[in-house]
Design an enzyme around this catalytic site. Structure first.
Site, short mmCIF file in Angstrom:
data_model
loop_
_atom_site.label_atom_id
_atom_site.label_comp_id
_atom_site.label_asym_id
_atom_site.label_seq_id
_atom_site.Cartn_x
_atom_site.Cartn_y
_atom_site.Cartn_z
N LYS A 118 0.85 -1.19 0.00
CA LYS A 118 0.00 0.00 0.00
C LYS A 118 0.89 1.24 0.00
O LYS A 118 1.59 1.51 0.97
CB LYS A 118 -0.92 0.00 1.22
CG LYS A 118 -1.91 -1.16 1.23
CD LYS A 118 -2.73 -1.22 2.50
CE LYS A 118 -3.70 -2.39 2.47
NZ LYS A 118 -4.50 -2.50 3.71
N GLY A 147 -7.49 -3.69 1.26
CA GLY A 147 -8.68 -3.66 2.10
C GLY A 147 -8.32 -3.60 3.57
O GLY A 147 -7.15 -3.59 3.95
N LYS A 203 -5.21 6.40 2.66
CA LYS A 203 -5.75 6.11 4.00
C LYS A 203 -4.64 6.12 5.04
O LYS A 203 -4.89 6.47 6.20
CB LYS A 203 -6.51 4.79 3.99
CG LYS A 203 -5.68 3.54 3.69
CD LYS A 203 -5.12 2.88 4.94
CE LYS A 203 -4.22 1.71 4.58
NZ LYS A 203 -3.63 1.07 5.77
N ASP A 256 -10.83 0.41 4.62
CA ASP A 256 -9.46 0.51 5.11
C ASP A 256 -9.23 1.80 5.87
O ASP A 256 -8.48 1.86 6.85
CB ASP A 256 -8.49 0.40 3.94
CG ASP A 256 -7.20 -0.32 4.31
OD1 ASP A 256 -7.02 -0.65 5.49
OD2 ASP A 256 -6.37 -0.54 3.40
N ARG A 267 -0.15 1.15 12.79
CA ARG A 267 1.10 1.88 13.05
C ARG A 267 0.97 3.35 12.67
O ARG A 267 1.54 4.22 13.33
CB ARG A 267 2.24 1.24 12.25
CG ARG A 267 2.73 -0.06 12.80
CD ARG A 267 3.71 -0.73 11.85
NE ARG A 267 3.11 -1.88 11.21
CZ ARG A 267 3.63 -2.48 10.16
NH1 ARG A 267 4.75 -2.04 9.62
NH2 ARG A 267 3.04 -3.53 9.63
N VAL A 291 8.05 -0.44 10.06
CA VAL A 291 7.88 0.58 9.02
C VAL A 291 6.53 1.29 9.19
O VAL A 291 5.50 0.65 9.34
CB VAL A 291 7.95 -0.05 7.62
CG1 VAL A 291 7.61 0.98 6.54
CG2 VAL A 291 9.34 -0.63 7.37
#
Length: 344
Positions: A118, A147, A203, A256, A267, A291
């Site tokens: 993503k 998703g 997102k 999402d 995160r 990350v």
């Protein structure tokens, strides 16, 4: 003997190879293998992979979740790539192009590549499909899986729904059949290749903003406003790129977005919380320990919006906090002080 068996050295058909053994890649491999399919999991860190093979678990990222017997841990990239026709790439966006280049010499003539990464290309803000075409040309079918998915819940077998999209309709059908392989993991087909890629990147940025808002202490009203207006920004950028509007009301958009903005397993949200509580960017990233895709995604989405001439005020303010040292409270004040306008 099947075509798959002719190509691999495991003596049994391999349904899919997962490239990337972090938390998400491992969880996808576990989920796919849990139902009896032979799944190869490859990672670049030989020591990490040796621990996974010895422990039959990824204790670093998914403690307490055992690997199914049909999950094959592999350190040889050529063997992993040639084991299956279908590859699922699950790596951070900033190394996506590098990983594809490493795969390219080993690809089979019939290889098909799907990614669950993503993000956008670093320094350019290009879609990952453009990176893939640069590296691989038009020789291989491409797809994206996206998703609302937290790795731990997926690995535990908790109910999850995602979507898959590709310009190749047969590839979508095949992936849907292979991945939608249990009563708890549902996969929707989607025809919007562009929108599916974009939703996963934007997102992450909005989730940082939602975390910042909560870290400051603004409450549920502000968080909901950020999610709603963040969805509007995502949709505007998608429209400029030719995405289908309904995509952003689906799994890779609203689904999402809500997940990442509202749960502390994210995160990106935790990173934003730390910033809202006064931590600097470097400390906040270090404290996460993994990350934070949204940090790089913010710059990438900001660049893409500028290039396309799309107004994205939330992204603009988050960019200023992360890359120009702006105080999170001042960024929130500047958003609230914008000129009155029609909702759209």
């Amino acid at each position: 003997m099947s075509e798959t068996q002719n190509h691999n050295s495991y003596g049994k058909p391999v349904e899919m190879t997962v490239i990337g053994a972090g938390s998400y890649g491992t969880s996808l491999a576990i989920s796919l293998a849990r139902n009896g399919a032979n799944i190869v999991l490859w990672g670049h860190d030989a020591e990490h992979m040796a621990r996974l093979d010895a422990d039959r678990a990824n204790h670093e990222f998914l403690p307490g979740i055992a690997f199914p017997d049909t999950l094959i841990v592999e350190t040889d990239l050529q063997k992993a790539v040639q084991a299956s026709r279908d590859l699922l790439v699950v790596v951070p966006s900033h190394v996506f192009g590098i990983v594809l280049k490493s795969l390219q010499p080993h690809l089979r003539a019939d290889s098909r590549i799907c990614w669950a990464t993503k993000g956008l290309e670093p320094e350019t803000g290009r879609l990952l499909q453009d990176v893939a075409h640069d590296v691989l040309g038009d020789s291989y079918p491409l797809a994206v899986l996206s998703g609302p998915t937290f790795a731990k819940e997926l690995a535990m077998g908790m109910p999850t729904a995602i979507s898959v999209a590709s310009p190749d309709a047969q590839f979508v059908r095949d992936l849907q059949e292979k991945i939608h392989c249990s009563k708890t993991f549902r996969v929707y087909a989607n025809s919007d290749f562009i929108g599916m890629q974009l939703g996963g990147a934007v997102k992450n940025v909005i989730a940082i903003g939602a975390g910042m808002s909560d870290g400051i202490g603004f409450g549920a009203n502000a968080r909901t406003a950020l999610i709603t207006r963040g969805l509007a920004e995502m949709s505007r950028l998608g429209a400029a790129l030719g995405a289908q509007p309904e995509t952003f009301m689906g799994m890779a958009g609203l689904g999402d977005l809500v997940l990442t903005c509202t749960d502390n397993q994210s995160r990106n949200r935790r990173f934003g919380l730390a910033l809202g509580q006064g931590k600097d960017v470097d400390t906040a990233q270090t404290d996460i320990g993994q990350v934070v895709e949204g940090y790089r995604n913010t710059k990438e989405v900001w660049m893409l919006a500028k290039r396309m001439g799309v107004e994205m005020p939330i992204v603009e303010q988050i960019y200023q906090v992360l890359y120009q040292g702006k105080d999170a409270r001042l960024a929130a004040q500047d958003l609230l002080a914008r000129d009155k306008k029609m909702e759209r």
